[in-house]
Design a protein around this motif. Structure first.
Motif, PDB file in Angstrom:
ATOM      1  N   LEU A  54       0.833  -1.210   0.000  1.00 28.82           N
ATOM      2  CA  LEU A  54       0.000   0.000   0.000  1.00 28.82           C
ATOM      3  C   LEU A  54       0.861   1.250   0.000  1.00 28.82           C
ATOM      4  O   LEU A  54       0.606   2.186  -0.765  1.00 28.82           O
ATOM      5  CB  LEU A  54      -0.918   0.000   1.228  1.00 28.82           C
ATOM      6  CG  LEU A  54      -1.690   1.307   1.487  1.00 28.82           C
ATOM      7  CD1 LEU A  54      -2.582   1.660   0.301  1.00 28.82           C
ATOM      8  CD2 LEU A  54      -2.509   1.195   2.771  1.00 28.82           C
ATOM      9  N   GLN A  55       1.891   1.274   0.840  1.00 26.15           N
ATOM     10  CA  GLN A  55       2.771   2.448   0.894  1.00 26.15           C
ATOM     11  C   GLN A  55       3.459   2.671  -0.447  1.00 26.15           C
ATOM     12  O   GLN A  55       3.648   3.817  -0.881  1.00 26.15           O
ATOM     13  CB  GLN A  55       3.808   2.283   2.006  1.00 26.15           C
ATOM     14  CG  GLN A  55       3.222   2.222   3.409  1.00 26.15           C
ATOM     15  CD  GLN A  55       2.298   3.391   3.731  1.00 26.15           C
ATOM     16  OE1 GLN A  55       2.610   4.558   3.422  1.00 26.15           O
ATOM     17  NE2 GLN A  55       1.163   3.098   4.346  1.00 26.15           N
ATOM     18  N   ALA A  56       3.804   1.585  -1.124  1.00 24.06           N
ATOM     19  CA  ALA A  56       4.428   1.701  -2.448  1.00 24.06           C
ATOM     20  C   ALA A  56       3.445   2.284  -3.459  1.00 24.06           C
ATOM     21  O   ALA A  56       3.814   3.129  -4.287  1.00 24.06           O
ATOM     22  CB  ALA A  56       4.924   0.337  -2.913  1.00 24.06           C
ATOM     23  N   ARG A  57       2.180   1.844  -3.404  1.00 27.44           N
ATOM     24  CA  ARG A  57       1.171   2.374  -4.329  1.00 27.44           C
ATOM     25  C   ARG A  57       0.899   3.850  -4.056  1.00 27.44           C
ATOM     26  O   ARG A  57       0.744   4.642  -4.993  1.00 27.44           O
ATOM     27  CB  ARG A  57      -0.125   1.566  -4.230  1.00 27.44           C
ATOM     28  CG  ARG A  57      -0.046   0.178  -4.857  1.00 27.44           C
ATOM     29  CD  ARG A  57      -1.412  -0.471  -4.995  1.00 27.44           C
ATOM     30  NE  ARG A  57      -2.055  -0.720  -3.711  1.00 27.44           N
ATOM     31  CZ  ARG A  57      -1.878  -1.814  -2.992  1.00 27.44           C
ATOM     32  NH1 ARG A  57      -1.060  -2.780  -3.415  1.00 27.44           N
ATOM     33  NH2 ARG A  57      -2.518  -1.983  -1.846  1.00 27.44           N
ATOM     34  N   LEU A  58       0.841   4.229  -2.783  1.00 26.39           N
ATOM     35  CA  LEU A  58       0.608   5.634  -2.434  1.00 26.39           C
ATOM     36  C   LEU A  58       1.766   6.515  -2.918  1.00 26.39           C
ATOM     37  O   LEU A  58       1.553   7.623  -3.417  1.00 26.39           O
ATOM     38  CB  LEU A  58       0.438   5.783  -0.920  1.00 26.39           C
ATOM     39  CG  LEU A  58      -0.849   5.194  -0.327  1.00 26.39           C
ATOM     40  CD1 LEU A  58      -0.788   5.233   1.196  1.00 26.39           C
ATOM     41  CD2 LEU A  58      -2.077   5.943  -0.824  1.00 26.39           C
ATOM     42  N   LYS A  59       2.969   6.012  -2.786  1.00 28.79           N
ATOM     43  CA  LYS A  59       4.144   6.772  -3.259  1.00 28.79           C
ATOM     44  C   LYS A  59       4.129   6.890  -4.778  1.00 28.79           C
ATOM     45  O   LYS A  59       4.405   7.963  -5.339  1.00 28.79           O
ATOM     46  CB  LYS A  59       5.422   6.086  -2.787  1.00 28.79           C
ATOM     47  CG  LYS A  59       6.692   6.830  -3.169  1.00 28.79           C
ATOM     48  CD  LYS A  59       7.920   6.126  -2.608  1.00 28.79           C
ATOM     49  CE  LYS A  59       9.192   6.881  -2.988  1.00 28.79           C
ATOM     50  NZ  LYS A  59      10.417   6.207  -2.455  1.00 28.79           N
ATOM     51  N   LYS A  60       3.786   5.797  -5.443  1.00 32.93           N
ATOM     52  CA  LYS A  60       3.752   5.770  -6.905  1.00 32.93           C
ATOM     53  C   LYS A  60       2.682   6.704  -7.454  1.00 32.93           C
ATOM     54  O   LYS A  60       2.841   7.280  -8.541  1.00 32.93           O
ATOM     55  CB  LYS A  60       3.483   4.334  -7.362  1.00 32.93           C
ATOM     56  CG  LYS A  60       3.556   4.111  -8.873  1.00 32.93           C
ATOM     57  CD  LYS A  60       3.323   2.634  -9.193  1.00 32.93           C
ATOM     58  CE  LYS A  60       3.351   2.389 -10.693  1.00 32.93           C
ATOM     59  NZ  LYS A  60       3.080   0.960 -11.008  1.00 32.93           N
ATOM     60  N   ALA A  61       1.592   6.887  -6.711  1.00 35.50           N
ATOM     61  CA  ALA A  61       0.489   7.742  -7.175  1.00 35.50           C
ATOM     62  C   ALA A  61       0.888   9.207  -7.232  1.00 35.50           C
ATOM     63  O   ALA A  61       0.317   9.981  -8.002  1.00 35.50           O
ATOM     64  CB  ALA A  61      -0.716   7.569  -6.259  1.00 35.50           C
ATOM     65  N   GLN A  62       1.847   9.615  -6.409  1.00 33.44           N
ATOM     66  CA  GLN A  62       2.357  10.985  -6.386  1.00 33.44           C
ATOM     67  C   GLN A  62       1.258  12.010  -6.049  1.00 33.44           C
ATOM     68  O   GLN A  62       1.137  13.054  -6.690  1.00 33.44           O
ATOM     69  CB  GLN A  62       3.039  11.336  -7.716  1.00 33.44           C
ATOM     70  CG  GLN A  62       4.237  10.451  -8.025  1.00 33.44           C
ATOM     71  CD  GLN A  62       4.898  10.782  -9.339  1.00 33.44           C
ATOM     72  OE1 GLN A  62       5.268  11.934  -9.579  1.00 33.44           O
ATOM     73  NE2 GLN A  62       5.056   9.790 -10.207  1.00 33.44           N
ATOM     74  N   PHE A  63       0.464  11.680  -5.030  1.00 33.24           N
ATOM     75  CA  PHE A  63      -0.511  12.646  -4.539  1.00 33.24           C
ATOM     76  C   PHE A  63       0.217  13.854  -3.949  1.00 33.24           C
ATOM     77  O   PHE A  63       1.264  13.705  -3.330  1.00 33.24           O
ATOM     78  CB  PHE A  63      -1.379  12.025  -3.438  1.00 33.24           C
ATOM     79  CG  PHE A  63      -2.214  10.861  -3.883  1.00 33.24           C
ATOM     80  CD1 PHE A  63      -3.220  11.025  -4.820  1.00 33.24           C
ATOM     81  CD2 PHE A  63      -2.001   9.591  -3.347  1.00 33.24           C
ATOM     82  CE1 PHE A  63      -3.995   9.946  -5.225  1.00 33.24           C
ATOM     83  CE2 PHE A  63      -2.776   8.514  -3.740  1.00 33.24           C
ATOM     84  CZ  PHE A  63      -3.775   8.695  -4.690  1.00 33.24           C
TER      85      PHE A  63
END
Length: 241
Positions: A54-63
């Protein structure tokens, strides 16, 4: 223990490596079974792995920042359908490649809700990318000029959800409008878009510079769509961002 540590390191089981000795002591105290001990370790490893993903996906999303629906004041926007927003959090629209449009005047929390839906999508296991419309068009033009447009388009298509924020704040060049249209077309019935805009549809030709292209774009965008109407007093003036 040296061999156990080595095996767990080789198998890439860091949570079990960190916890197995302590859990063994706890299980001895309560006379737990071998199966119970193993189950606790596997549960910890699974939850740890899910959190890292999840943390990787949140980082990848670049919010630009992390927002949730819990922090949104629905009472400020009377015409916003709260039930529809809460239903969207489940992510069912992503399964059907449906889009979400948040339309309304500036400062009503459109970006906040777009990010909140994006965070929920990440929590549901989906890859998300956040961009302002101006950022995305700039990247597309740069890629076009550097002859790596196909690579960027392929990367964009790999996301289950693309969030395009602030459409309408800056008009596009002819090339920029055409490149953004290609992105919308590539996502059509393949992945979902969340688009925020301060402009009603009839003013979108001013942004894209061409009524015909705008019409074709809206046909694709609104074919399977959830529209969140967010007109009201400025949400930012209330101190909620």
């Amino acid at each position: 223990m040296v061999m156990i540590n080595q095996y767990l390191t080789e198998l890439k089981l860091p949570s079990i490596l960190a916890n197995y000795a302590r859990e063994a002591e706890e299980c001895l105290k309560i006379n737990d079974s071998y199966e119970g001990y193993l189950c606790k370790l596997l549960e910890q490893e699974t939850l740890s792995r899910m959190d890292r993903a999840l943390q990787a996906r949140l980082k990848k999303a670049q919010f630009p920042g992390l927002k949730t629906v819990d922090g949104f004041n629905f009472s400020k926007i009377e015409n916003l359908d709260k039930k529809r927003v809460m239903a969207l959090l489940s992510g069912n629209y992503l399964q059907h490649a449906e889009n979400v449009l948040a339309l309304g005047n500036s400062g009503t929390g459109k970006t906040h809700l777009a990010i909140a839906l994006g965070v929920a999508a990440c929590q549901n296991g989906h890859n998300v990318l956040f961009r302002t419309a101006a950022q995305l068009v700039h990247e597309l033009i740069e890629a076009h000029d550097a002859k790596r447009l196909l690579s960027l388009q392929k990367k964009i298509k790999s996301y289950k959800l693309l969030i395009i924020d602030e459409l309408g704040y800056v008009p596009f060049s002819k090339t920029g409008a055409e490149l953004l249209f290609e992105v919308f077309s590539g996502c059509y019935e393949q992945s979902s878009l969340i688009v925020t805009s301060n402009l009603p549809f009839e003013e979108w030709p001013q942004v894209f510079g061409c009524s015909r292209l705008t019409g074709a774009l809206l046909d694709r965008l609104t074919h399977h769509v959830h529209i969140l109407e967010m007109n009201g007093p400025s949400y930012r003036l209330g101190g909620h961002g």
